[in-house]
Every structure is written in structure tokens, then in C-alpha cells.
Design a protein around this motif. Structure first.
Motif, PDB file in Angstrom:
ATOM      1  N   ALA A  27       0.832  -1.204   0.000  1.00 57.27           N
ATOM      2  CA  ALA A  27       0.000   0.000   0.000  1.00 57.27           C
ATOM      3  C   ALA A  27       0.869   1.257   0.000  1.00 57.27           C
ATOM      4  CB  ALA A  27      -0.927  -0.003   1.225  1.00 57.27           C
ATOM      5  N   TRP A  28       1.987   1.198   0.692  1.00 55.35           N
ATOM      6  CA  TRP A  28       2.889   2.352   0.784  1.00 55.35           C
ATOM      7  C   TRP A  28       4.252   1.841   1.194  1.00 55.35           C
ATOM      8  CZ3 TRP A  28       2.538   7.219  -0.740  1.00 55.35           C
ATOM      9  CH2 TRP A  28       3.498   8.124  -0.314  1.00 55.35           C
TER      10      TRP A  28
ATOM     11  N   ASN B 288      -1.633  -4.120   2.386  1.00 58.41           N
ATOM     12  CA  ASN B 288      -3.076  -4.299   2.569  1.00 58.41           C
ATOM     13  C   ASN B 288      -3.401  -5.714   2.126  1.00 58.41           C
ATOM     14  OD1 ASN B 288      -3.784  -0.985   1.471  1.00 58.41           O
ATOM     15  ND2 ASN B 288      -4.041  -1.717   3.533  1.00 58.41           N
TER      16      ASN B 288
ATOM     17  N   ASP C 202      -9.742  -5.368   0.150  1.00 53.68           N
ATOM     18  CA  ASP C 202      -9.626  -4.217  -0.741  1.00 53.68           C
ATOM     19  C   ASP C 202     -10.983  -3.627  -1.119  1.00 53.68           C
ATOM     20  OD1 ASP C 202      -8.023  -2.368  -2.167  1.00 53.68           O
ATOM     21  OD2 ASP C 202      -8.452  -3.432  -4.027  1.00 53.68           O
TER      22      ASP C 202
ATOM     23  N   GLN D 273     -13.780   4.111   1.861  1.00 46.54           N
ATOM     24  CA  GLN D 273     -13.254   5.374   1.325  1.00 46.54           C
ATOM     25  C   GLN D 273     -14.353   6.171   0.628  1.00 46.54           C
ATOM     26  OE1 GLN D 273     -10.316   5.873   3.152  1.00 46.54           O
ATOM     27  NE2 GLN D 273     -10.166   7.184   1.378  1.00 46.54           N
TER      28      GLN D 273
ATOM     29  N   TYR E 166      -1.791   7.791   8.022  1.00 42.30           N
ATOM     30  CA  TYR E 166      -3.031   7.305   7.419  1.00 42.30           C
ATOM     31  C   TYR E 166      -3.119   5.806   7.707  1.00 42.30           C
ATOM     32  CZ  TYR E 166      -3.139  11.865   5.254  1.00 42.30           C
ATOM     33  OH  TYR E 166      -3.171  13.214   5.047  1.00 42.30           O
TER      34      TYR E 166
ATOM     35  N   ASP F  76      -5.008   3.346   7.097  1.00 39.92           N
ATOM     36  CA  ASP F  76      -5.406   2.344   6.116  1.00 39.92           C
ATOM     37  C   ASP F  76      -4.386   2.172   5.002  1.00 39.92           C
ATOM     38  OD1 ASP F  76      -7.897   1.652   7.338  1.00 39.92           O
ATOM     39  OD2 ASP F  76      -8.692   3.572   6.631  1.00 39.92           O
ATOM     40  N   PHE F  77      -3.358   3.023   4.967  1.00 43.87           N
ATOM     41  CA  PHE F  77      -2.373   2.957   3.888  1.00 43.87           C
ATOM     42  C   PHE F  77      -0.935   2.991   4.388  1.00 43.87           C
ATOM     43  CE2 PHE F  77      -6.304   4.666   2.233  1.00 43.87           C
ATOM     44  CZ  PHE F  77      -6.556   3.778   1.205  1.00 43.87           C
TER      45      PHE F  77
ATOM     46  N   ASN G 193       1.153   5.714   4.920  1.00 46.78           N
ATOM     47  CA  ASN G 193       1.937   6.924   4.698  1.00 46.78           C
ATOM     48  C   ASN G 193       1.639   7.976   5.764  1.00 46.78           C
ATOM     49  OD1 ASN G 193      -0.616   6.927   3.309  1.00 46.78           O
ATOM     50  ND2 ASN G 193      -0.012   8.802   2.270  1.00 46.78           N
TER      51      ASN G 193
ATOM     52  N   ALA H  23      -3.633  -0.843   7.021  1.00 43.90           N
ATOM     53  CA  ALA H  23      -2.205  -0.854   6.750  1.00 43.90           C
ATOM     54  C   ALA H  23      -1.499  -1.730   7.783  1.00 43.90           C
ATOM     55  CB  ALA H  23      -1.646   0.567   6.805  1.00 43.90           C
TER      56      ALA H  23
END
Length: 177
Positions: free
Chosen positions: A72-73, A83, A88, A95, A145, A147-148, A150, A174
């Protein structure tokens, strides 16, 4: 109104997962032996004083378990977030709901504390995400964040109270590796 929205969002997203026992320096559980040191994280502080808002962590992944996932990141090969593929669609639906609920902004956050869970409008992407503050900066706190994976410094005007049902509907997605 919050209950009816929670019922509505609960119909199209089923979440779950127990919080992990240990956490890393981001307050996240390490992904089963990928090297993140475990340390205790302070309890999250609610965005408003009369309602505790907390997001569950994803289930712990066993070191040798095969789990379909995607990056994801990443900050490089030594630190990245994944993730799970099977979540997904649920994350995409969440989102979409976040964009809808916060289309005209949201309730302002009265005070910023470290480890607060918030709805955050990303200055870089212009979208609303679930986030957690990593410092006490009142004007531009550093936000993770959840869920990701970053992070970004965010102006205070871009921080909103995270509605409890949006926190509860799906665990953090995440997973730090």
C-alpha cells in the motif's frame, strides 16, 4: 442519525479482527516477525471528550502464513505497509463513504492530541482518509493514514472529528512490515 448511518454502512462492510497484543513505535502491531520492535503505545485519545473513538488493528499475520496482499505504501525495502487483498473492496467502500460523509467538511477538532483518530483531508491527494496524529503540533500535526501507512503534515483546518461508526466498521488496513 449516527445509528442509522452506522446501520447503513454496516450492511455493506463487514469488518473484524481482534487488536494485536503488541505494537510498534507507530502504535501498530508488527506484521509477525518482520522485525518491528514491540513497545507499548499510549491509549488513543478520542477526538471529542464525550465519545471514545478507536480503530481496531487488523488481525496478526503468522510469520509463515501465506496471505494475498499488496504493498500500500513504502519508504523503501526496509519499511513498507501492506493491505490484504480480501479487504480491498471493503476499504474502497469505506473510502467512498468517507468522501460522502465529509463532502462539505466535518466537525472541527477542538484540540489536537498525540494518537488521536481523526478524519483527515490530505493536502496532497485532496481526499478524506482515516488518520492518527503522531505528535502534538497544534497547527500542522504529523498524521499517519491508518489504512495505507503513509504520513503527512496536515493543516489543522483539514482535521475533522472521526465519526465512531466510521472507526468501528473496518479495522486499520495498513500492516507495517
Amino acid at each position: 442519525t449516527g445509528n442509522s448511518m452506522a446501520d447503513d454502512i454496516g450492511r455493506f462492510i463487514s469488518g473484524g479482527g481482534a487488536p494485536a497484543q503488541g505494537t510498534n513505535s507507530f502504535g501498530q502491531p508488527p506484521a509477525s516477525g518482520f522485525g518491528a520492535a514491540q513497545e507499548a503505545a499510549p491509549a488513543p485519545v478520542a477526538a471529542k471528550t464525550d465519545e471514545a473513538v478507536k480503530i481496531e488493528w487488523p488481525p496478526r499475520i503468522d510469520k509463515f502464513e501465506h496471505v494475498p496482499a499488496f504493498v500500500a505504501w513504502g519508504d523503501g525495502p526496509e519499511e513498507f505497509w501492506i493491505n490484504l487483498v480480501d479487504r480491498d473492496d471493503k476499504l474502497s467502500q469505506l473510502q467512498g463513504k468517507m468522501q460522502e460523509v465529509y463532502a462539505n467538511g466535518g466537525r472541527a477538532v477542538p484540540r489536537v492530541f498525540r494518537y488521536m483518530y481523526l478524519a483527515v483531508k490530505s493536502p496532497e491527494y485532496g481526499e478524506i482518509f482515516r488518520g492518527k496524529t503522531l505528535n502534538n503540533d497544534r497547527d500542522r500535526p504529523l498524521v499517519n493514514y491508518v489504512d495505507f501507512g503513509n504520513e503527512e503534515e496536515v493543516p489543522r483546518d483539514n482535521l475533522y472529528v472521526l465519526e465512531a461508526y466510521l472507526a468501528a466498521v473496518l479495522p486499520c488496513q495498513a500492516i507495517m512490515c
